[in-house]
Design a protein around this motif. Structure first.
Motif, short mmCIF file in Angstrom:
data_model
loop_
_atom_site.label_atom_id
_atom_site.label_comp_id
_atom_site.label_asym_id
_atom_site.label_seq_id
_atom_site.Cartn_x
_atom_site.Cartn_y
_atom_site.Cartn_z
N ILE A 73 67.13 22.67 36.42
CA ILE A 73 67.09 22.04 35.09
C ILE A 73 66.13 22.80 34.18
O ILE A 73 66.43 23.07 33.01
N GLY A 74 64.96 23.16 34.71
CA GLY A 74 63.99 23.90 33.92
C GLY A 74 64.54 25.25 33.46
O GLY A 74 64.30 25.67 32.33
N THR A 75 65.30 25.91 34.33
CA THR A 75 65.87 27.21 33.98
C THR A 75 66.91 27.07 32.88
O THR A 75 66.95 27.88 31.94
N ILE A 76 67.75 26.05 32.98
CA ILE A 76 68.80 25.84 31.97
C ILE A 76 68.18 25.63 30.59
O ILE A 76 68.70 26.12 29.57
N LEU A 89 52.68 11.96 37.01
CA LEU A 89 51.95 10.70 36.78
C LEU A 89 52.47 9.99 35.54
O LEU A 89 52.66 8.77 35.54
N LEU A 90 52.72 10.74 34.47
CA LEU A 90 53.25 10.15 33.25
C LEU A 90 54.68 9.64 33.45
O LEU A 90 55.03 8.55 32.99
N LEU A 91 55.49 10.43 34.16
CA LEU A 91 56.90 10.07 34.32
C LEU A 91 57.09 8.90 35.28
O LEU A 91 58.04 8.12 35.12
N VAL A 92 56.22 8.78 36.27
CA VAL A 92 56.29 7.61 37.16
C VAL A 92 56.04 6.34 36.35
O VAL A 92 56.66 5.29 36.59
N THR A 93 55.16 6.43 35.37
CA THR A 93 54.91 5.28 34.50
C THR A 93 56.11 4.98 33.60
O THR A 93 56.40 3.82 33.31
N ILE A 94 56.82 6.03 33.19
CA ILE A 94 57.93 5.86 32.25
C ILE A 94 59.23 5.47 32.97
O ILE A 94 59.89 4.49 32.60
N VAL A 95 59.63 6.26 33.96
CA VAL A 95 60.93 6.04 34.62
C VAL A 95 60.80 5.36 35.97
O VAL A 95 61.81 5.10 36.62
N GLY A 96 59.58 5.09 36.41
CA GLY A 96 59.37 4.44 37.69
C GLY A 96 59.20 5.44 38.82
O GLY A 96 59.54 6.63 38.67
N PRO A 97 58.68 4.99 39.96
CA PRO A 97 58.46 5.89 41.09
C PRO A 97 59.78 6.36 41.70
O PRO A 97 60.80 5.68 41.59
N GLY A 98 59.74 7.53 42.32
CA GLY A 98 60.93 8.05 42.97
C GLY A 98 61.15 9.51 42.67
O GLY A 98 60.38 10.15 41.94
N LEU A 99 62.24 10.05 43.21
CA LEU A 99 62.52 11.47 43.08
C LEU A 99 62.83 11.89 41.66
O LEU A 99 62.56 13.03 41.27
N LEU A 100 63.40 10.99 40.85
CA LEU A 100 63.76 11.35 39.48
C LEU A 100 62.52 11.79 38.70
O LEU A 100 62.56 12.80 37.97
N ALA A 101 61.43 11.06 38.84
CA ALA A 101 60.20 11.43 38.15
C ALA A 101 59.71 12.79 38.61
O ALA A 101 59.26 13.62 37.80
N GLY A 102 59.81 13.07 39.91
CA GLY A 102 59.38 14.36 40.43
C GLY A 102 60.25 15.50 39.94
O GLY A 102 59.75 16.58 39.59
N ILE A 103 61.56 15.28 39.90
CA ILE A 103 62.48 16.33 39.44
C ILE A 103 62.21 16.67 37.98
O ILE A 103 62.13 17.85 37.60
N ILE A 104 62.04 15.65 37.14
CA ILE A 104 61.78 15.90 35.72
C ILE A 104 60.43 16.59 35.54
O ILE A 104 60.27 17.49 34.71
N ALA A 105 59.43 16.17 36.33
CA ALA A 105 58.10 16.79 36.23
C ALA A 105 58.17 18.27 36.59
O ALA A 105 57.58 19.12 35.90
N ILE A 106 58.87 18.61 37.66
CA ILE A 106 59.04 20.01 38.05
C ILE A 106 59.77 20.78 36.96
O ILE A 106 59.42 21.93 36.62
N ALA A 107 60.80 20.17 36.38
CA ALA A 107 61.58 20.85 35.32
C ALA A 107 60.72 21.11 34.10
O ALA A 107 60.75 22.21 33.53
N LEU A 108 59.95 20.11 33.68
CA LEU A 108 59.11 20.27 32.49
C LEU A 108 58.07 21.37 32.68
O LEU A 108 57.77 22.12 31.75
N ARG A 109 57.51 21.45 33.87
CA ARG A 109 56.53 22.49 34.14
C ARG A 109 57.19 23.87 34.23
O ARG A 109 56.61 24.89 33.80
N SER A 110 58.42 23.92 34.75
CA SER A 110 59.11 25.20 34.93
C SER A 110 59.54 25.82 33.61
O SER A 110 59.66 27.04 33.51
#
Length: 271
Positions: free
Chosen positions: A92-95, A136-157
């Motif tokens: 996602i980050g690459t796209i 940490l921000l995304l867990v607060t917004i979208v809730g805990p789980g893999l979705l928050a981690g995937i978006i966090a990795i994408a935003l950093r990438s």
């Protein structure tokens, strides 16, 4: 090269006197900064705990050994989640990073006044915030789980890939671009036939390298509720199950070594 005049004739010097004085001033400023930093550190450090650190480390090591290897089967699914998190986040980050890089590069941006500064802002903003903070921000917004981690990795990438890619775009051979333009090709055709072929090796290397980094970062995002191995690590730390922590650390180490090997092989094959 500066020259000093003496009775015996000119003497060639490596630097001017002004440059020498500036170097001396820089070293003095560095020494003052070091002393100041040391004072600040001492002010907030309880040295009684530092002196006791070797004993505490030995005690922790004794609690961590031997590893509880029967805990390993419970880590396969979290490990798979961690790898998927890193892979999807990198994709996602690459796209997103590719068009941002083309907008940020001086020789491909359609607007150096508006679009280029906006693209550079996106790159800087992405790189300024660590993946753990994004999670940490995304867990607060979208809730805990893999979705928050995937978006966090994408935003950093986005920032990492975008910065390296736009620098690679600015370093391409302009002769090939001019040759394709001379045939009457459109801008899209120029990008397709003159720019993209020059970028492919760099693009592949950057993407694979970022995926390798994301494997490491994904392993700890669970500490803030973003899923993966980090969740098991956090649970083991909360229970003071140090023998389980040792198993998790060993699995993370092996995973990182394998990803490093895969990354090196892929980059060597492409570049």
């Amino acid at each position: 090269m500066p020259v000093s005049r003496t009775l015996d004739g000119p003497i060639w010097r490596r630097r001017t006197r002004q440059s020498d004085w500036l170097r001396y001033a820089a070293w003095v400023a560095l020494a003052i900064l070091f002393v100041f930093s040391w004072e600040v550190m001492n002010r907030g450090t309880l040295w009684v705990f530092v002196e006791d650190a070797p004993r505490q480390a030995a005690d922790l090591a004794s609690r961590s050994w031997p590893p509880r290897w029967e805990y390993l089967p419970r880590l396969w699914q979290p490990l798979w989640d961690t790898i998927n998190m890193a892979t999807l986040g990198t994709l996602i980050g690459t796209i997103i990073a590719v068009p941002v890089a083309f907008l940020a590069a001086r020789n491909t941006t359609p607007s150096a006044v508006i679009l280029r500064p906006a693209a550079l802002f996106i790159i800087v903003a992405s790189r300024s915030i660590n993946s753990l903070i994004w999670a940490l921000l995304l867990v607060t917004i979208v809730g805990p789980g893999l979705l928050a981690g995937i978006i966090a990795i994408a935003l950093r990438s986005i920032g990492f890939i975008g910065k390296l890619l736009y620098e690679a775009i600015e370093e391409i051979d302009p002769g090939q671009v001019e040759a394709v333009k001379a045939t009457g090709a459109s801008q899209a055709q120029v990008i397709d036939y003159a720019i993209v072929p020059q970028l492919l090796p760099a693009f592949a290397g950057i993407t694979v390298f970022r995926w390798d980094i994301n494997i490491r970062e994904s392993a700890i995002l669970g500490l803030v509720g973003a899923g993966g191995l980090g969740l098991n690590l956090q649970a083991s730390l909360n229970m003071l199950a140090w023998s389980q922590v040792t198993v998790i650390f060993a699995l993370i180490l092996i995973t990182v070594l394998v990803s490093e090997w895969v990354s090196a092989k892929v980059r060597h094959a492409i570049i």
